[in-house]
Design a protein around this motif. Structure first.
Motif, PDB file in Angstrom:
ATOM      1  N   ARG A  77      63.919 -28.096  -3.947  1.00  0.00           N
ATOM      2  CA  ARG A  77      64.748 -27.053  -3.557  1.00  0.00           C
ATOM      3  C   ARG A  77      63.976 -25.604  -3.225  1.00  0.00           C
ATOM      4  NH1 ARG A  77      69.032 -27.813  -8.492  1.00  0.00           N
ATOM      5  NH2 ARG A  77      69.391 -30.258  -8.165  1.00  0.00           N
ATOM      6  N   ALA A 121      63.844 -18.538  -8.306  1.00  0.00           N
ATOM      7  CA  ALA A 121      63.188 -18.927  -7.346  1.00  0.00           C
ATOM      8  C   ALA A 121      61.701 -19.493  -7.630  1.00  0.00           C
ATOM      9  CB  ALA A 121      63.019 -17.660  -6.692  1.00  0.00           C
ATOM     10  N   LYS A 127      61.824 -31.859  -8.828  1.00  0.00           N
ATOM     11  CA  LYS A 127      63.007 -31.219  -8.433  1.00  0.00           C
ATOM     12  C   LYS A 127      62.706 -29.871  -7.813  1.00  0.00           C
ATOM     13  CE  LYS A 127      66.272 -32.217 -11.382  1.00  0.00           C
ATOM     14  NZ  LYS A 127      67.329 -32.146 -12.378  1.00  0.00           N
ATOM     15  N   VAL A 135      61.648 -24.148  -4.807  1.00  0.00           N
ATOM     16  CA  VAL A 135      61.135 -23.410  -6.258  1.00  0.00           C
ATOM     17  C   VAL A 135      59.694 -23.339  -5.954  1.00  0.00           C
ATOM     18  CG1 VAL A 135      61.796 -23.011  -8.494  1.00  0.00           C
ATOM     19  CG2 VAL A 135      63.623 -23.513  -7.089  1.00  0.00           C
ATOM     20  N   LEU A 174      66.965 -25.290 -13.371  1.00  0.00           N
ATOM     21  CA  LEU A 174      66.875 -25.720 -12.026  1.00  0.00           C
ATOM     22  C   LEU A 174      68.321 -26.007 -11.430  1.00  0.00           C
ATOM     23  CD1 LEU A 174      63.779 -27.784 -11.899  1.00  0.00           C
ATOM     24  CD2 LEU A 174      64.027 -25.885 -10.548  1.00  0.00           C
ATOM     25  N   GLU A 175      69.125 -26.406 -12.266  1.00  0.00           N
ATOM     26  CA  GLU A 175      70.732 -26.731 -11.810  1.00  0.00           C
ATOM     27  C   GLU A 175      71.352 -25.495 -11.647  1.00  0.00           C
ATOM     28  OE1 GLU A 175      72.008 -29.692 -10.992  1.00  0.00           O
ATOM     29  OE2 GLU A 175      69.957 -30.434 -11.327  1.00  0.00           O
ATOM     30  N   THR A 176      70.941 -24.271 -12.220  1.00  0.00           N
ATOM     31  CA  THR A 176      71.709 -23.048 -11.962  1.00  0.00           C
ATOM     32  C   THR A 176      71.500 -22.529 -10.558  1.00  0.00           C
ATOM     33  OG1 THR A 176      69.958 -21.695 -12.333  1.00  0.00           O
ATOM     34  CG2 THR A 176      71.354 -22.497 -14.118  1.00  0.00           C
ATOM     35  N   GLY A 177      70.352 -22.970  -9.913  1.00  0.00           N
ATOM     36  CA  GLY A 177      70.230 -22.557  -8.529  1.00  0.00           C
ATOM     37  C   GLY A 177      69.835 -21.062  -8.364  1.00  0.00           C
ATOM     38  N   VAL A 178      69.853 -20.424  -9.372  1.00  0.00           N
ATOM     39  CA  VAL A 178      69.461 -19.040  -9.776  1.00  0.00           C
ATOM     40  C   VAL A 178      67.932 -18.680  -9.518  1.00  0.00           C
ATOM     41  CG1 VAL A 178      69.269 -17.020 -11.204  1.00  0.00           C
ATOM     42  CG2 VAL A 178      71.531 -18.432 -11.006  1.00  0.00           C
ATOM     43  N   THR A 195      70.384 -11.479 -11.936  1.00  0.00           N
ATOM     44  CA  THR A 195      70.426 -11.427 -10.634  1.00  0.00           C
ATOM     45  C   THR A 195      70.703 -10.063 -10.205  1.00  0.00           C
ATOM     46  OG1 THR A 195      71.659 -13.638 -10.453  1.00  0.00           O
ATOM     47  CG2 THR A 195      72.161 -12.128  -8.645  1.00  0.00           C
TER      48      THR A 195
END
Length: 293
Positions: free
Chosen positions: A186, A162, A182, A188, A156-160, A132
């Protein structure tokens, strides 16, 4: 060449991307590597995907394409291979980014993937934060993850991330109903790797290598055959036009193969009934057919 948005990353990529692993091979001369890379861009391909584990690939891309850097989206990977630094540590990510920038002779990496690490590695302290920080510093445009199965789900669960890169092909379809779906929900972006499934149809007998052998077994179980298109065209049209896929990457050392792949995608999506039959053949035989790693 058809161009598509890579999810909500702000990047646009060609429907056919170039997997630059072969560019790093010692069997390919440097002059031939340069000609290949320029030919890729001249053909309208705007995504080049590489990795530090692909031999001299990063260095050759940087040296041969520095003058054309604005013409393509540059994707590479990280997490390992930094001299004197333990793999999959925050320092490895931070220093790996800087080394990749140097080898690729660029100011920014458009897409930077964590390269196929499992869920427990993703949870290591400071690892995601290091990636990040590279994005916040302007060294990376889109944080990404390359992998399959539980690793993809955890990423994908991390949300980090793209962008994600995962296996999508005739004989590796499970991600379409899970990870790819998924990701799309989101915003992605999805890069399909192995769209040709390592071409198991080329082999009369079962290949000894794990990945091609597994795909060969699945091909035989599914008992599907091309109906009109030949195998490469069928496979590419299936993967490139699968719901949610922005681009599919294929590696080659021959420009005539790349041009043939581009022509295949120009034929558009497969007929809906044909896609339904291919999806049904996979689902009927899917007894533990995880993404091939």
């Amino acid at each position: 060449m058809m161009q598509r948005p890579l999810g909500s990353s702000g990047l646009t990529v060609s429907a056919l991307g170039f997997g630059a692993g072969p560019v790093g091979s010692e069997a390919l001369s440097d002059s031939d590597a340069g000609a290949l890379l320029h030919g890729v861009l001249d053909a309208g391909v705007t995504l080049i995907d590489t990795a530090p584990s692909y031999g001299a690939s990063e260095e050759r891309i940087g040296r041969h394409l520095a003058s054309r850097r604005r013409e393509f989206v540059l994707s590479t990977k990280c997490g390992y291979g930094v001299p004197g630094v333990e793999d999959w540590t925050p320092e490895c990510i931070t220093r790996g980014v800087d080394l990749a920038l140097q080898r690729l002779r660029t100011d920014v990496l458009d897409v930077l993937h964590f390269h196929s690490c499992p869920p427990d590695v993703l949870r290591r302290p400071g690892l995601l934060e290091a990636l990040t920080r590279a994005v916040e510093a302007g060294k990376v445009r889109a944080a990404a993850y390359s992998g399959d199965n539980a690793g993809l789900d955890a990423a994908l669960e991390t949300g980090v991330f793209a962008v994600v890169q995962t296996s999508v092909n005739l004989f590796d379809q499970r991600s379409l109903d899970h990870g790819v779906a998924k990701a799309v929900s989101r915003g992605v972006g999805v890069i399909a790797k192995r769209p040709l499934a390592n071409a198991p149809w080329r082999h009369h007998d079962r290949p000894s290598s794990h990945d091609v052998g597994e795909y060969w077994d699945r091909m035989r179980r599914m008992d599907v055959r091309p109906e009109g298109p030949d195998w490469p065209e069928l496979a590419l049209r299936f993967a490139a036009y699968a719901p949610g896929v922005a681009t599919c990457i294929v590696g080659t050392t021959r420009l005539d193969n790349l041009r043939a792949n581009a022509r295949a995608l120009e034929q558009g999506a497969l007929p809906e009934a044909h896609v339904h039959a291919l999806r049904d053949a996979f689902r009927r035989n899917d007894h533990g057919w995880d993404g091939v790693v």
